[in-house]
Each structure stands twice: as structure tokens, then as C-alpha cells.
Design a protein around this motif. Sequence first.
Motif, short mmCIF file in Angstrom:
data_model
loop_
_atom_site.label_atom_id
_atom_site.label_comp_id
_atom_site.label_asym_id
_atom_site.label_seq_id
_atom_site.Cartn_x
_atom_site.Cartn_y
_atom_site.Cartn_z
N ASP A 79 7.04 -5.78 14.93
CA ASP A 79 6.50 -7.04 15.47
C ASP A 79 5.11 -6.82 16.06
O ASP A 79 4.22 -7.68 15.93
CB ASP A 79 7.45 -7.60 16.55
N ALA A 81 2.58 -6.07 13.17
CA ALA A 81 2.26 -7.26 12.37
C ALA A 81 1.06 -8.01 12.93
O ALA A 81 0.45 -8.83 12.23
CB ALA A 81 3.48 -8.19 12.29
N LYS A 96 -0.75 -5.35 9.08
CA LYS A 96 -0.05 -6.63 8.98
C LYS A 96 0.83 -6.73 7.72
O LYS A 96 2.03 -7.00 7.81
CB LYS A 96 -1.06 -7.78 8.99
N GLU A 97 0.25 -6.49 6.55
CA GLU A 97 0.99 -6.63 5.30
C GLU A 97 2.14 -5.64 5.21
O GLU A 97 3.27 -6.01 4.85
CB GLU A 97 0.05 -6.44 4.11
N GLU A 99 4.92 -6.63 7.73
CA GLU A 99 5.68 -7.81 7.32
C GLU A 99 6.63 -7.49 6.18
O GLU A 99 7.75 -8.00 6.12
CB GLU A 99 4.71 -8.93 6.92
N THR A 100 6.21 -6.63 5.26
CA THR A 100 7.08 -6.21 4.16
C THR A 100 8.27 -5.43 4.70
O THR A 100 9.42 -5.65 4.28
CB THR A 100 6.30 -5.32 3.15
N SER A 159 9.47 -5.64 7.74
CA SER A 159 10.30 -6.56 8.52
C SER A 159 11.24 -7.36 7.62
O SER A 159 12.40 -7.61 7.97
CB SER A 159 9.42 -7.53 9.32
N LYS A 160 10.73 -7.74 6.46
CA LYS A 160 11.56 -8.46 5.50
C LYS A 160 12.73 -7.58 5.04
O LYS A 160 13.87 -8.04 4.92
CB LYS A 160 10.72 -8.89 4.30
#
Length: 208
Positions: free
Chosen positions: A94, A97, A103-104, A107-108, A110-111
Motif C-alpha cells: 500500500d 503503490a 506503483k505498477e 499494484e500488480t 496487490s492484485k
Amino acid sequence: MKNKKILYMLIFVVVGWIFYKFIDATYLEKQRIYSYGEMYLKEKDYLTAIDRFEEIKGFKDSDKRIQQTYKMMMKKSMKLLNDGDLYDAGVLLDVLAEVPEYKEQAETASKKADELAAKYLAERREKLRDTEPYDGMAASDIDYSGWGPPTTIERDVNYYSYRKERQVEHYKWITQDQFGRITQIKTLMVRQGAVWGEPSVSNYYVGQ
């Protein structure tokens, strides 16, 4: 005229001394914060280390330390993710991100963490279906146990006036036959978020 020069010199000295002390105090405070950042980084407390280095951007190599810490956080979050520690991995991701260069990737990751969490939850609930409530079971698991959701949940009239450790909920599962007659009642108590004591089952004979 001579007195004025002396006065100006004194003022200059005093102002210089005050300015020096101010700069010195500021430097010492930044050095103190920097030392804490180094300590937290060494202890792998990355979030606190980042906070300390962010306070003194531009001081010594704090900017470099920030980037170093982000890199370590990314590496640690990946390890936590692979180890199944989804919560701690999520906390780091978090933060990452919000950092443009991560960031990218964050986020990947985290998914992926969300997908794993959903998978683990589904597997856990599947196992719970074959498990009857027991002393110590988490209250959040009761609905997914072999007994399913309770028919009723009852609380004492003064429930909310009791201290947390004295608040008790009474769960009931009532089974009825086709004529509405009670054939079985299952009960258990919940205190402080978990089943308290052994659940009980009472069967009732209904004559024809």
C-alpha cells in the motif's frame, strides 16, 4: 564614532553567535533523526525508517536512503507474499503503490495478494463446513461451520452496560418438523469474539 563601531561589532558577534547556535541545533536535530532512520533500517522496520528519512530530505544521503529503503520494502513484500503473509505484504505494498517508480509493480503484487486471500478464504470456509462449533472457535467462523448460521442470537437486556469481558451472546439453532414442532435445539455462547464453553445439543421426542 569609535563607540558605534564597537557597538556594531558586538551586535555582529551576538547575531553571529545566535545564528551559529541555531544552525548547530538544527544540524544536531537532523543528525539525531538520521541516526534513528539508520537504526530502524538496520532493524528492518522499513516504514518507520522511511518516515525518519522523509523528515530530513536533502540531509547527508537521506534521499539515497529513502530509495534504498523502498527497494528493500519491495523485496520484503514479495517474500511475505510468497510465504503467505498477505496482511504484512499488503501493508508494505500500500505504501509502495504511492511511490511512482514502484506503483505498477506494487499494484500488480496487490492484485495477486487479493487473489490469494480469496483463494485461502474459500478453502478455509470449505473446511469449516465439515467442522462443528467448538470451544474457542472464532465467532466469525460460526456461520460457515457445519451448523450454518444460527436461527437466533440473543443478548441480555443489560448487554451493553457490561464490560467487554462480561458480554455474552447466546446463539441458537432451532430445528422443527413439518408441523412446526421443535425437534432439536443447538446452543452455544460467544464471549469476546469466540465460542465460550462447549456447545450443546438437545433433542426432543415428538409423539405421533
